[in-house]
Design an enzyme around this catalytic site. Sequence first.
Site, PDB file in Angstrom:
ATOM      1  N   ASP A   1       0.821  -1.212   0.000  1.00  0.00           N
ATOM      2  CA  ASP A   1       0.000   0.000   0.000  1.00  0.00           C
ATOM      3  C   ASP A   1       0.854   1.260   0.000  1.00  0.00           C
ATOM      4  O   ASP A   1       1.502   1.573   1.004  1.00  0.00           O
ATOM      5  CB  ASP A   1      -0.898  -0.036   1.240  1.00  0.00           C
ATOM      6  CG  ASP A   1      -1.758   1.203   1.386  1.00  0.00           C
ATOM      7  OD1 ASP A   1      -2.008   1.881   0.372  1.00  0.00           O
ATOM      8  OD2 ASP A   1      -2.192   1.486   2.522  1.00  0.00           O
TER       9      ASP A   1
ATOM     10  N   ASP B   1      -2.144   5.902  -4.761  1.00  0.00           N
ATOM     11  CA  ASP B   1      -2.441   5.035  -3.624  1.00  0.00           C
ATOM     12  C   ASP B   1      -2.856   3.665  -4.123  1.00  0.00           C
ATOM     13  O   ASP B   1      -3.970   3.485  -4.618  1.00  0.00           O
ATOM     14  CB  ASP B   1      -3.550   5.673  -2.792  1.00  0.00           C
ATOM     15  CG  ASP B   1      -3.860   4.919  -1.509  1.00  0.00           C
ATOM     16  OD1 ASP B   1      -3.280   3.831  -1.310  1.00  0.00           O
ATOM     17  OD2 ASP B   1      -4.683   5.407  -0.720  1.00  0.00           O
TER      18      ASP B   1
END
Length: 361
Positions: A61, A258
């Site tokens: 992530d 992201d």
Amino acid sequence: MFKTVLFIFLQVVVSRRFSVPLSRQVVPVKVNGQTVSQKTAYYGSLFVGHPRPQNFTVVFDTGSGHLFLPDKSCEDRVCPTHTRYDRQQSASAVEINGDGSPTKQEHDLVSISYGIGEVVGDFVRDVVCIGEVSEPHCASARVVLAQRMTPEPFQQFDFDGVLGLGLQGLALNPEFHFFSQLASSIEPSFGVFLARPGSSGSSVTFGGHDAQRMQRPLAWVPVSLKEQGYWAVRVTAVRAGGKMLPLCEDGTCHAIVDTGTSLLGVPRQAMASLLAATAQKVEAMEDCGSLVGPALTFELESGASVTLESQDYWRPAPTEVKSGTKRSLLCRALFLPVDMPKIAPGSEGLSWFSAPKQEVN
């Protein structure tokens, strides 16, 4: 074939690269029995502990800065559905407080938010490895061990935890930042390749990038929110179907890259104009993914641009819109409204609770 490639770089030193394969999981979101959107996660494996490494699956992530895993002590409803870390099975595990000091008594706790989800846990320092089991790439790192986990979103997905690849500004301190620890032994760069649905080969590559996944030469873009810890780039213009929209013209827009979210977040005040510019009327209920609508282009500070086709941002099914007595069907974008000054829809939030200080013998 469509390919999405994300490359993030720091600085360059010579070393050998390696890749971690990523699996893709899609969770449909249904309303009245009809799929209106999808939640998507890409995740791969890592190993923690010595001499018998414990295997976990994690989302890599870029919107967060810590490695968290479910702890064996977690008894929330969601925890038994995931692999849990057992600190008693690792000879290399050291229980620590948030500042890194060893502890065997009361522990500091941290609360970390991931979009609509949250975990609460304490800390351990252990050996963390990624790559092939036969040829692992390891570093000593601080891990957040979740004692509590919310059902959303963790109950819906198969992955066990999250490995944050954001910048150091998102971590409590650099020793919680796994990539910084790993980068001492490899070239400090990584690339993420996400294959089109139905295709294989998704991966995250450390120590460089996989040139075979590139369709064109690299385009370099400055990071605009480095101090805050985000992989953010400045957006100078937005176009829909080639038409310039009245957004980002003052140069103050930032887009955060992201990999932990599958949604496109936009400022709430821009929602109406973006939805209107990207919608397309259809005559019947059909798969919007099979139609061709306006391309959405983001022009970036360096002169580079990122273009999304309508299939990349439309909802799967048309939306019924009422105006007076008239009804129409529209293929519409699936955007996540972001209320400023919040910077990222899926990024990590932290609360740190210190335990009473204890003497360590």
